[in-house]
Design a protein around this motif. Structure first.
Motif, PDB file in Angstrom:
ATOM      1  N   ALA A 290     -70.840  68.868 -21.940  1.00 34.44           N
ATOM      2  CA  ALA A 290     -72.172  68.849 -23.281  1.00 34.44           C
ATOM      3  C   ALA A 290     -71.909  67.734 -24.287  1.00 34.44           C
ATOM      4  O   ALA A 290     -70.688  67.571 -24.894  1.00 34.44           O
ATOM      5  N   GLY A 291     -72.787  66.674 -24.411  1.00 33.85           N
ATOM      6  CA  GLY A 291     -72.821  65.781 -25.677  1.00 33.85           C
ATOM      7  C   GLY A 291     -71.667  64.509 -25.070  1.00 33.85           C
ATOM      8  O   GLY A 291     -71.636  63.601 -25.761  1.00 33.85           O
ATOM      9  N   LYS A 292     -71.231  64.577 -23.843  1.00 32.47           N
ATOM     10  CA  LYS A 292     -70.225  63.520 -23.384  1.00 32.47           C
ATOM     11  C   LYS A 292     -70.956  62.497 -22.866  1.00 32.47           C
ATOM     12  O   LYS A 292     -72.144  62.628 -22.260  1.00 32.47           O
ATOM     13  N   GLN A 293     -70.282  61.300 -22.893  1.00 32.33           N
ATOM     14  CA  GLN A 293     -70.894  60.192 -21.901  1.00 32.33           C
ATOM     15  C   GLN A 293     -70.393  60.193 -20.487  1.00 32.33           C
ATOM     16  O   GLN A 293     -69.052  60.332 -20.463  1.00 32.33           O
ATOM     17  N   ALA A 294     -71.031  60.369 -19.633  1.00 33.97           N
ATOM     18  CA  ALA A 294     -70.434  60.442 -18.138  1.00 33.97           C
ATOM     19  C   ALA A 294     -71.072  59.187 -17.387  1.00 33.97           C
ATOM     20  O   ALA A 294     -72.224  59.067 -17.390  1.00 33.97           O
ATOM     21  N   VAL A 295     -70.033  58.686 -16.925  1.00 32.38           N
ATOM     22  CA  VAL A 295     -70.625  57.614 -15.788  1.00 32.38           C
ATOM     23  C   VAL A 295     -70.333  58.012 -14.492  1.00 32.38           C
ATOM     24  O   VAL A 295     -68.924  58.379 -13.997  1.00 32.38           O
ATOM     25  N   VAL A 296     -71.265  57.857 -13.520  1.00 35.44           N
ATOM     26  CA  VAL A 296     -70.903  58.346 -12.117  1.00 35.44           C
ATOM     27  C   VAL A 296     -71.151  56.984 -11.234  1.00 35.44           C
ATOM     28  O   VAL A 296     -72.145  56.342 -11.199  1.00 35.44           O
ATOM     29  N   ILE A 297     -70.029  56.537 -10.669  1.00 38.68           N
ATOM     30  CA  ILE A 297     -70.220  54.985  -9.828  1.00 38.68           C
ATOM     31  C   ILE A 297     -70.413  55.606  -8.379  1.00 38.68           C
ATOM     32  O   ILE A 297     -69.422  56.267  -7.844  1.00 38.68           O
ATOM     33  N   GLY A 298     -71.393  55.355  -7.950  1.00 37.29           N
ATOM     34  CA  GLY A 298     -72.040  55.534  -6.353  1.00 37.29           C
ATOM     35  C   GLY A 298     -73.393  56.589  -6.725  1.00 37.29           C
ATOM     36  O   GLY A 298     -73.505  57.381  -7.668  1.00 37.29           O
ATOM     37  N   ARG A 299     -74.168  56.319  -5.767  1.00 36.29           N
ATOM     38  CA  ARG A 299     -75.614  57.110  -5.696  1.00 36.29           C
ATOM     39  C   ARG A 299     -76.034  57.927  -4.571  1.00 36.29           C
ATOM     40  O   ARG A 299     -77.053  57.718  -4.090  1.00 36.29           O
TER      41      ARG A 299
END
Ligand SMILES: NC(=O)C1=CN([C@@H]2O[C@H](COP(=O)(O)OP(=O)(O)OC[C@H]3O[C@@H](n4cnc5c(N)ncnc54)[C@H](OP(=O)(O)O)[C@@H]3O)[C@@H](O)[C@H]2O)C=CC1
Ligand SMILES: Nc1nc(=O)c2c([nH]1)NC[C@@H]1CN(c3ccc(C(=O)N[C@@H](CCC(=O)O)C(=O)O)cc3)C=[N+]21
Ligand SMILES: [Mg+2]
Length: 286
Positions: free
Chosen positions: A158-167
């Protein structure tokens, strides 16, 4: 201090809970059953099939592995799926990806009964995940297992910056949906993303699922970030490694998953968990 996330230990915990539910179901005369269909031979798939068959048997599930030749036609595969759809001893059906090119993968996904879709790939289940639909339905096991790891280690998205590499449908997209539903601010990156490394450095939670060995190094990680490595790659010596260069990353990350022993064991444990849930839900007529 960096915490190395112990996927094996958390998987053991999940498996113990699963074993309890299996015992309850057996008392009611239900043995959860999973059917795995493999078309052709893919080395990464072989590891997965071996590990999950071993675990299913150990947990007392009914486990069927159907190995088909690489020349299998789409009609043949559809007919086998149909058989499992109407087989009451099977609660979960998993068609191993990748599939040979004569087979239309989306069409296969659509043929599996959504109530037996143990991978959570059917558009009905993907749609429910995306709409954060209430109620019970299967969700892709690798990202779901990652959410369990985060919860076990007290990482609240919650409230964090998440980066997901791959789709991909199997990891990246459902991962992004789960993190969004858990109130993270999510960015999805892929092979066309510009300045990937600068983007990665903005992440409080970084999930890497590309299949590119050591794509991400310590220099691409925000100090203290939680780094989840989904990759199952081979290095130049043929050793199993992740998409993250563990040696440089572990000096910077706050928490990090190793390969092996991180996400992989959780995928298997979560697959077993989902199979047993599908059996339970069908027993309840849900
Ligand atoms: N541990 C586990 O339980 C599991 C591990 N895996 C492993 O995870 C990895 C990913 O699997 P999967 O999602 O199925 O793979 P896919 O090949 O389906 O998807 C890979 C994704 O990574 C992106 N990508 C590829 N190269 C780059 C790059 N240089 N920079 C940024 N993005 C890139 C692709 O972009 P684009 O869309 O533009 O092509 C694509 O979206 C593999 O190593 C696989 O073996 C997979 C499932 C479970
Ligand atoms: N329909 C479908 N669903 C999948 O979920 C799926 C798939 N197809 N195709 C292949 C990928 C790959 N995958 C793995 C899961 C666990 C380990 C695993 O057990 N890894 C352990 C053991 C590694 C080892 O034994 O060397 C670890 O990382 O520690 C590996 C790979 C699921 N996939
Ligand atoms: Mg692993």
């Amino acid at each position: 201090m960096t915490t190395i996330i112990d996927g094996k230990a958390v998987a053991k915990k999940v498996n113990e809970a699963t074993a309890t539910v299996v015992a309850e179901l057996k008392q009611q005369g239900v043995q959860p059953g999973i059917a795995v269909i493999i078309v052709g031979e893919d080395p990464a798939s072989q590891i997965y099939v071996r590990n999950k068959n071993r675990k299913a048997t150990k947990l007392g599930l009914h486990s069927v592995v159907r190995q088909l030749p690489a020349t299998t036609t789409q009609a043949e595969l559809l007919s086998i799926i149909d058989d499992y759809n109407s087989d009451d001893s099977i609660h979960g059906i998993l068609v191993q990806s990748p599939l040979p090119k004569q087979i239309n993968e989306p069409l296969i996904t659509l043929a599996i009964d959504p109530k037996k879709d143990v991978d959570g790939f059917h558009p009905t289940n993907v749609g429910k995940l995306l709409t954060n639909f209430p109620g019970k339905y299967p969700v892709a096991n690798t990202p779901r297992g990652i959410m369990t790891l985060l919860a076990e280690y007290g990482v609240d998205p919650a409230g964090k910056q998440a980066v997901v590499i791959g789709r991909s449908t199997i990891v990246g997209k459902p991962m992004a949906a789960l993190l969004t539903n858990a109130n993270a601010t999510v960015t999805i990156a892929h092979s066309r993303t510009q300045d990937l490394k600068a983007l990665a450095r903005t992440a409080d939670i970084l999930v890497v699922a590309t299949g590119i060995a050591h794509l991400i190094t310590g220099a691409d990680i925000k100090p203290g970030a939680t780094v989840i490595d989904v990759g199952m790659d081979r290095d130049e010596n043929g050793k199993l490694v992740g998409d993250v260069d563990f040696d440089s990353a572990q000096d910077v990350a706050g928490l990090i998953t190793p390969v092996p022993g991180g996400v992989g064991p959780m995928t298997i444990a979560t697959l077993m968990q989902t199979t047993v849930e599908l059996a339970k839900w069908s027993d309840l007529g849900e």
